[in-house]
Design a protein around this motif. Structure first.
Motif, PDB file in Angstrom:
ATOM      1  N   LEU A  25     -21.887   4.486  44.037  1.00 22.08           N
ATOM      2  CA  LEU A  25     -21.911   5.522  43.007  1.00 22.08           C
ATOM      3  C   LEU A  25     -20.511   5.682  42.434  1.00 22.08           C
ATOM      4  N   ALA A  26     -20.360   5.486  41.139  1.00 22.87           N
ATOM      5  CA  ALA A  26     -19.053   5.601  40.483  1.00 22.87           C
ATOM      6  C   ALA A  26     -18.786   7.063  40.138  1.00 22.87           C
ATOM      7  N   VAL A  27     -18.327   7.830  41.133  1.00 24.78           N
ATOM      8  CA  VAL A  27     -18.153   9.266  40.921  1.00 24.78           C
ATOM      9  C   VAL A  27     -17.034   9.564  39.935  1.00 24.78           C
ATOM     10  N   GLY A  28     -16.010   8.688  39.881  1.00 25.72           N
ATOM     11  CA  GLY A  28     -14.942   8.911  38.916  1.00 25.72           C
ATOM     12  C   GLY A  28     -15.459   8.848  37.493  1.00 25.72           C
ATOM     13  N   THR A  29     -16.297   7.859  37.213  1.00 26.40           N
ATOM     14  CA  THR A  29     -16.916   7.747  35.890  1.00 26.40           C
ATOM     15  C   THR A  29     -17.852   8.920  35.641  1.00 26.40           C
ATOM     16  N   LEU A  30     -18.606   9.324  36.653  1.00 26.64           N
ATOM     17  CA  LEU A  30     -19.516  10.451  36.514  1.00 26.64           C
ATOM     18  C   LEU A  30     -18.768  11.721  36.141  1.00 26.64           C
ATOM     19  N   ALA A  31     -17.704  12.041  36.867  1.00 30.07           N
ATOM     20  CA  ALA A  31     -16.951  13.259  36.567  1.00 30.07           C
ATOM     21  C   ALA A  31     -16.333  13.190  35.174  1.00 30.07           C
ATOM     22  N   ALA A  32     -15.834  12.011  34.786  1.00 34.59           N
ATOM     23  CA  ALA A  32     -15.286  11.863  33.435  1.00 34.59           C
ATOM     24  C   ALA A  32     -16.357  12.079  32.384  1.00 34.59           C
ATOM     25  N   ASP A  33     -17.566  11.598  32.652  1.00 39.01           N
ATOM     26  CA  ASP A  33     -18.671  11.798  31.702  1.00 39.01           C
ATOM     27  C   ASP A  33     -19.042  13.273  31.577  1.00 39.01           C
ATOM     28  N   LEU A  34     -18.994  14.011  32.669  1.00 38.44           N
ATOM     29  CA  LEU A  34     -19.301  15.441  32.597  1.00 38.44           C
ATOM     30  C   LEU A  34     -18.291  16.171  31.717  1.00 38.44           C
ATOM     31  N   VAL A  35     -17.004  15.797  31.846  1.00 33.63           N
ATOM     32  CA  VAL A  35     -15.987  16.381  30.968  1.00 33.63           C
ATOM     33  C   VAL A  35     -16.284  16.026  29.518  1.00 33.63           C
ATOM     34  N   ARG A  36     -16.597  14.753  29.270  1.00 35.06           N
ATOM     35  CA  ARG A  36     -16.854  14.304  27.900  1.00 35.06           C
ATOM     36  C   ARG A  36     -18.038  15.030  27.279  1.00 35.06           C
ATOM     37  N   ILE A  37     -19.112  15.177  28.039  1.00 37.53           N
ATOM     38  CA  ILE A  37     -20.311  15.836  27.505  1.00 37.53           C
ATOM     39  C   ILE A  37     -19.988  17.243  27.016  1.00 37.53           C
ATOM     40  N   VAL A  38     -19.278  17.989  27.843  1.00 38.46           N
ATOM     41  CA  VAL A  38     -18.957  19.372  27.472  1.00 38.46           C
ATOM     42  C   VAL A  38     -17.942  19.416  26.338  1.00 38.46           C
ATOM     43  N   ALA A  39     -16.871  18.620  26.442  1.00 38.57           N
ATOM     44  CA  ALA A  39     -15.810  18.675  25.434  1.00 38.57           C
ATOM     45  C   ALA A  39     -16.299  18.211  24.069  1.00 38.57           C
ATOM     46  N   ASP A  40     -17.186  17.202  24.042  1.00 38.83           N
ATOM     47  CA  ASP A  40     -17.688  16.707  22.762  1.00 38.83           C
ATOM     48  C   ASP A  40     -18.737  17.630  22.157  1.00 38.83           C
ATOM     49  N   ARG A  41     -19.617  18.170  22.976  1.00 43.26           N
ATOM     50  CA  ARG A  41     -20.701  19.013  22.463  1.00 43.26           C
ATOM     51  C   ARG A  41     -20.245  20.437  22.166  1.00 43.26           C
ATOM     52  N   GLU A  42     -19.306  20.924  22.960  1.00 38.83           N
ATOM     53  CA  GLU A  42     -18.829  22.295  22.774  1.00 38.83           C
ATOM     54  C   GLU A  42     -17.306  22.301  22.830  1.00 38.83           C
ATOM     55  N   PRO A  43     -16.660  21.854  21.739  1.00 41.22           N
ATOM     56  CA  PRO A  43     -15.200  21.753  21.733  1.00 41.22           C
ATOM     57  C   PRO A  43     -14.535  23.100  22.021  1.00 41.22           C
ATOM     58  N   ARG A  44     -13.363  22.990  22.608  1.00 41.02           N
ATOM     59  CA  ARG A  44     -12.594  24.196  22.902  1.00 41.02           C
ATOM     60  C   ARG A  44     -12.300  24.963  21.618  1.00 41.02           C
ATOM     61  N   VAL A  45     -12.508  26.255  21.652  1.00 44.20           N
ATOM     62  CA  VAL A  45     -12.225  27.104  20.495  1.00 44.20           C
ATOM     63  C   VAL A  45     -10.739  27.414  20.478  1.00 44.20           C
ATOM     64  N   PRO A  46     -10.036  27.064  19.403  1.00 45.39           N
ATOM     65  CA  PRO A  46      -8.597  27.313  19.371  1.00 45.39           C
ATOM     66  C   PRO A  46      -8.276  28.804  19.489  1.00 45.39           C
ATOM     67  N   ALA A  47      -7.149  29.098  20.121  1.00 45.26           N
ATOM     68  CA  ALA A  47      -6.678  30.484  20.176  1.00 45.26           C
ATOM     69  C   ALA A  47      -6.311  30.936  18.767  1.00 45.26           C
ATOM     70  N   PRO A  48      -6.489  32.204  18.449  1.00 49.55           N
ATOM     71  CA  PRO A  48      -6.150  32.678  17.103  1.00 49.55           C
ATOM     72  C   PRO A  48      -4.652  32.555  16.830  1.00 49.55           C
ATOM     73  N   TRP A  49      -4.328  32.162  15.595  1.00 50.89           N
ATOM     74  CA  TRP A  49      -2.932  32.101  15.210  1.00 50.89           C
ATOM     75  C   TRP A  49      -2.379  33.515  15.062  1.00 50.89           C
ATOM     76  N   LYS A  50      -1.166  33.705  15.548  1.00 46.59           N
ATOM     77  CA  LYS A  50      -0.490  34.991  15.410  1.00 46.59           C
ATOM     78  C   LYS A  50       0.951  34.743  14.974  1.00 46.59           C
ATOM     79  N   PRO A  51       1.473  35.560  14.101  1.00 48.60           N
ATOM     80  CA  PRO A  51       2.869  35.386  13.692  1.00 48.60           C
ATOM     81  C   PRO A  51       3.816  35.789  14.822  1.00 48.60           C
ATOM     82  N   LEU A  52       5.048  35.290  14.732  1.00 52.38           N
ATOM     83  CA  LEU A  52       6.065  35.676  15.702  1.00 52.38           C
ATOM     84  C   LEU A  52       6.336  37.172  15.601  1.00 52.38           C
ATOM     85  N   PRO A  53       6.564  37.846  16.735  1.00 45.83           N
ATOM     86  CA  PRO A  53       6.839  39.284  16.683  1.00 45.83           C
ATOM     87  C   PRO A  53       8.164  39.605  16.006  1.00 45.83           C
ATOM     88  N   VAL A  54       9.133  38.677  16.126  1.00 40.01           N
ATOM     89  CA  VAL A  54      10.453  38.887  15.533  1.00 40.01           C
ATOM     90  C   VAL A  54      10.888  37.591  14.871  1.00 40.01           C
TER      91      VAL A  54
END
Length: 458
Positions: free
Chosen positions: A323-352
């Motif tokens: 069982l290629a568990v390394g490939t399996l774990a990489a595929d689980l990351v890919r499935i989530v990252a490709d289907r539900e990409p990380r939502v960027p943090a909101p842009w905020k201006p510098l305080p000063v």
């Protein structure tokens, strides 16, 4: 089918479950558990097969093999951060008499020490640690196979030496130090040196028939820091979050990022597999994954983290091979990252707005090559080429008014702002490279000078 966590979309959960179901069936594993972590939280877990007549879950212990090395490496980095050792120290400085004292702590962490891959004598993974009561039994009469520092050569005995180094400087057993300094602060209550119920037993599956054979689960003794631990998908999810972000109670973000930095690959962007300080690095599907794989007779394990995607995955199975568990774990990351990409943090201006820092932003030229210098929210700087190829890097602000390169060609190099007597900016000095506001500015100290006739039509 195990009940998944609710945060992911139904189609994503279905794809994740299908992937582990196919892996368990095709790999003929007695049982398999997979889990996905986002932003430090387990958001999905699934399982197939049976452990003691029931389906396992994210709280079922499996042996994790060489993922143990990531824990040992953290203990060593803690000693470094406390000033008790330096990564450049030869082993003999702290643990004399091993016969491998010329190798450095960093070389042991990165598997560039030149030590043998395995211990002499019977296969250490399938025999009791009592057969190797002394370090000489682990290293043998000729421990080195290659000159130290020359190449990456994976060494399990190297991590025995690191575990013994921890014991020498802490005055306590490796597993006791790990429990007190790492597992307890992170709340990893189901990670241990010996199995705790509920746990899976290890099995070998016959290559040509659907029958199984039990594998021994030995206490590895001195070799424990290389592969002893048992853990769960839930606990390893916490560990994945730590490897992505760090935790000041255990090891700060900068030191954890240092562990993730390639230490045993060429200094180029073409590598596919590498090693940091106790951390494996791979490039799969266009993304960089950090973590480790592990195996011991009867068990396979993998943990991969994509820091950029804010996603990680764990795969645990109780089978010796197939069982290629390394490939399996990489595929689980890919499935989530490709289907539900990380939502960027909101842009905020510098305080000063700092006028002196704002003055540095905008276009700069290394000879005729244009670059842009941008100011980040943490007072750091980012240098980016604007045309053709070029060296990009991020820089951390220092107390003395300089900046230190964080990545790329300029990692560790110093960026200085050179000012004229009136306080205005003359140029930037980056590791002896001069960046000017105009291409080959004749008024700046460009190395080699600038032709006095200036630019001309040929």
């Amino acid at each position: 089918m195990s009940a998944p966590f609710a945060e992911l979309l139904p189609d994503t959960r279905r794809a994740l479950f299908h992937r582990i179901a196919a892996a368990q069936a095709e790999g003929r594993a007695p049982s398999l558990v997979g889990a996905v972590v986002r932003e430090g939280r387990t958001v999905w877990a699934g399982a197939r097969g049976s452990v003691d007549g029931r389906e396992p879950d994210a709280a079922t212990q499996y042996r994790i093999g060489s993922i143990t090395k990531t824990f040992t490496a953290v203990l060593v980095l803690r000693l470094r951060d406390e000033g008790l050792l330096a990564l450049a120290d030869p082993l003999d400085k702290h643990l004399p008499g091993t016969g491998a004292g010329e190798v450095t702590v960093a070389q042991l962490l990165a598997h560039t020490s030149g030590l043998a891959a395995e211990a002499p004598g019977p296969w250490w993974e399938r025999t009791p640690g009592t057969l190797r009561p002394e370090l000489s039994d682990v290293l043998g009469e000729e421990p080195l196979r290659h000159p130290p520092g020359r190449l990456h050569h994976y060494s399990n005995p190297g991590y025995t030496l690191l575990g013994s180094l921890v014991e020498e400087l802490r005055g306590a057993r490796w597993d006791e130090v790990l429990q007190h300094e790492v597992l307890e602060p992170l709340g990893m209550t189901r990670t241990s040196a010996r199995p705790r119920a509920p746990h899976a037993d290890g099995w070998a599956v016959h290559p040509w028939a659907d029958v199984t054979l039990p594998e021994p689960a030995e206490d590895l003794g001195l070799m424990a820091p290389a592969g002893q631990l048992w853990s769960t998908a839930e606990d390893l999810g916490r560990w994945a979050g730590f490897l992505a972000e760090g935790d000041e109670r255990v090891l700060g973000p900068e030191s954890v990022a240092e562990m993730r930095t390639p230490a045993a690959v060429p200094g180029s962007d073409s590598w596919e597999d590498g090693y940091g300080l106790g951390i494996q690095l791979v490039r799969r599907d266009g993304r960089t994954l950090v973590g480790h794989t592990g195996s011991l007779p009867g068990f396979l394990a993998a943990l991969w983290v994509s820091v950029e995607d804010g996603a990680a995955a764990v795969a645990l199975a109780n089978t010796t091979s197939g069982l290629a568990v390394g490939t399996l774990a990489a595929d689980l990351v890919r499935i989530v990252a490709d289907r539900e990409p990380r939502v960027p943090a909101p842009w905020k201006p510098l305080p000063v707005a700092d006028p002196e820092l704002l003055e540095l932003t905008g276009p700069w030229y290394w000879g005729p090559a244009p670059f842009a210098l941008r100011l980040a929210a943490d007072r750091g700087l980012a240098l980016t080429p604007l045309a053709g190829g070029g060296r990009a890097s991020r820089f951390r602000a220092e107390q003395d008014g300089t900046w230190t390169g964080l990545d790329g060609y300029y990692a560790g190099e110093t960026l200085r702002v050179v000012r004229l007597r009136d306080g205005s900016v003359s140029h930037l000095d980056l590791g002896s490279f001069v960046f000017t506001r105009k291409p080959y500015d004749a008024e700046a100290p460009v190395p080699g000078g600038v032709d006095p006739e200036g630019w001309r039509a040929k």
